[in-house]
Design a protein around this motif. Structure first.
Motif, PDB file in Angstrom:
ATOM      1  N   PHE A   9      -1.614   9.672  -3.365  1.00  0.00           N
ATOM      2  CA  PHE A   9      -1.464   9.320  -1.756  1.00  0.00           C
ATOM      3  C   PHE A   9      -2.107  10.264  -1.124  1.00  0.00           C
ATOM      4  CE2 PHE A   9       2.193  11.828  -2.622  1.00  0.00           C
ATOM      5  CZ  PHE A   9       2.405  12.506  -1.528  1.00  0.00           C
ATOM      6  N   LEU A  37       1.251   3.763   8.074  1.00  0.00           N
ATOM      7  CA  LEU A  37       1.126   3.472   6.541  1.00  0.00           C
ATOM      8  C   LEU A  37      -0.202   2.372   6.516  1.00  0.00           C
ATOM      9  CD1 LEU A  37       1.692   3.862   3.747  1.00  0.00           C
ATOM     10  CD2 LEU A  37       3.377   2.123   3.958  1.00  0.00           C
ATOM     11  N   ARG A  72      -2.180   0.333   3.677  1.00  0.00           N
ATOM     12  CA  ARG A  72      -2.218   0.164   2.371  1.00  0.00           C
ATOM     13  C   ARG A  72      -3.016  -1.035   1.786  1.00  0.00           C
ATOM     14  NH1 ARG A  72       3.748  -1.212   0.223  1.00  0.00           N
ATOM     15  NH2 ARG A  72       3.528   1.114  -0.099  1.00  0.00           N
ATOM     16  N   ARG A  73      -4.090  -0.700   0.842  1.00  0.00           N
ATOM     17  CA  ARG A  73      -4.927  -1.376   0.367  1.00  0.00           C
ATOM     18  C   ARG A  73      -4.558  -2.823  -0.040  1.00  0.00           C
ATOM     19  NH1 ARG A  73      -8.018   1.642  -3.499  1.00  0.00           N
ATOM     20  NH2 ARG A  73      -6.352   1.015  -5.014  1.00  0.00           N
ATOM     21  N   THR A 117      -1.578  -2.611   7.610  1.00  0.00           N
ATOM     22  CA  THR A 117      -1.062  -1.605   8.270  1.00  0.00           C
ATOM     23  C   THR A 117       0.453  -1.610   8.508  1.00  0.00           C
ATOM     24  OG1 THR A 117      -1.746  -2.282  10.519  1.00  0.00           O
ATOM     25  CG2 THR A 117      -3.104  -0.986   9.193  1.00  0.00           C
ATOM     26  N   LEU A 153       6.117   4.431  -1.503  1.00  0.00           N
ATOM     27  CA  LEU A 153       4.667   4.406  -1.745  1.00  0.00           C
ATOM     28  C   LEU A 153       4.107   3.750  -2.957  1.00  0.00           C
ATOM     29  CD1 LEU A 153       3.682   8.236  -0.675  1.00  0.00           C
ATOM     30  CD2 LEU A 153       3.681   6.141   0.716  1.00  0.00           C
ATOM     31  N   ARG A 154       2.744   3.307  -2.778  1.00  0.00           N
ATOM     32  CA  ARG A 154       1.997   2.896  -3.859  1.00  0.00           C
ATOM     33  C   ARG A 154       0.728   3.399  -4.124  1.00  0.00           C
ATOM     34  NH1 ARG A 154       1.952  -3.566  -2.723  1.00  0.00           N
ATOM     35  NH2 ARG A 154       4.218  -4.251  -2.622  1.00  0.00           N
ATOM     36  N   ASP A 207      -1.964   4.790  -1.149  1.00  0.00           N
ATOM     37  CA  ASP A 207      -1.653   4.665   0.215  1.00  0.00           C
ATOM     38  C   ASP A 207      -1.845   5.794   1.175  1.00  0.00           C
ATOM     39  OD1 ASP A 207      -0.252   2.253  -0.388  1.00  0.00           O
ATOM     40  OD2 ASP A 207       1.646   3.051  -0.116  1.00  0.00           O
TER      41      ASP A 207
END
Length: 238
Positions: free
Chosen positions: A132, A173, A175-176, A184, A204-205, A208
């Motif tokens: 991350f 945050l 995140r794809r 977002t 979280l992934r 991120d």
């Protein structure tokens, strides 16, 4: 292990799962390897439905290929930025997106014209660790390995905590969603920490991105293109 027999070891997946598989010297393209799909058994009812899918190769991953009866063809390969590897004598074969068993099958198919019944074993030696990124007004902005279950608040602490200039009521945050789109989410960590309630803290992934602004962000779209995210991150801070 014969190339055709290798399919029987993948959680009971039928050989028909590899009907679209080709390798160097096989098929019209002669470069294309197996197409990612259900070969990892992630949707195999014999395995009880969904499960964690097998790891798929990415650029910069390192694999070691060894041959039982032809050690002169043993080699260590790095997946190139274009997704291919260069096999000794057999030439380029696509590796990106394949599981290790699928790539092993592709290697064996590629050497059919060079070796009689090639028996190849593939081991993943190195790969990009889950990570991350934390940017903005934190003590140590940068890229960190995601080694365990981590929340946004914990990630900020890992990155050195908030600085005096941080607007920690509007932590963003990113995140794809796919190759072109990023989702977002704005988190009020100031309120969470003040109330000692982290129920809304997000886990979280891999991949991120957390951005801690200095001032109030008036408006941010829920979905953004990946290039537009760069306006929030200074690449030189890493």
């Amino acid at each position: 292990m014969r190339a055709q027999e290798g399919t029987k070891d993948l959680g009971g997946v039928n050989e028909s799962s590899y009907s679209g598989l080709t390798g160097a010297g096989v098929g019209a393209d002669k470069l294309t390897a197996a197409k990612p799909g259900g070969a990892d058994g992630s949707e195999n009812p014999l395995l009880g439905g969904h499960r964690h899918p097998l790891y798929r190769l990415h650029p910069s991953d390192v694999v070691e290929v060894t041959f039982t009866v032809a050690p002169e063809f043993n080699q260590t390969l790095t997946v190139q930025p274009d997704g291919y590897v260069m096999l000794k004598d057999a030439g380029p074969v696509e590796a990106q997106g394949l599981t290790v068993p699928e790539f092993s099958h592709a290697v064996q198919a590629a050497y059919q014209g060079y070796l009689h019944d090639p028996e190849a074993a593939v081991v993943l030696k190195d790969f990009e660790r889950p990570y991350f990124v934390v940017g903005g007004k934190v003590g140590k902005p940068g890229k960190y390995e995601l080694r365990s279950d981590t929340t946004v608040a914990e990630a900020v602490e890992i990155a050195g905590g908030f600085t005096a200039e941080a607007k920690h009521s509007q932590v963003v945050l990113f995140r794809r969603v796919d190759e072109d789109l990023v989702e977002t989410r704005v988190l009020n960590l100031k309120k969470m920490l003040k109330e000692n309630s982290l129920k809304e803290d997000v886990h979280l992934r891999a991949g991120d991105l957390i951005f801690v602004p200095q001032s109030t962000i008036s408006k941010i779209a829920r979905f953004m293109s990946k290039p537009s995210v760069s306006m929030y991150i200074n690449p030189y801070q890493f």
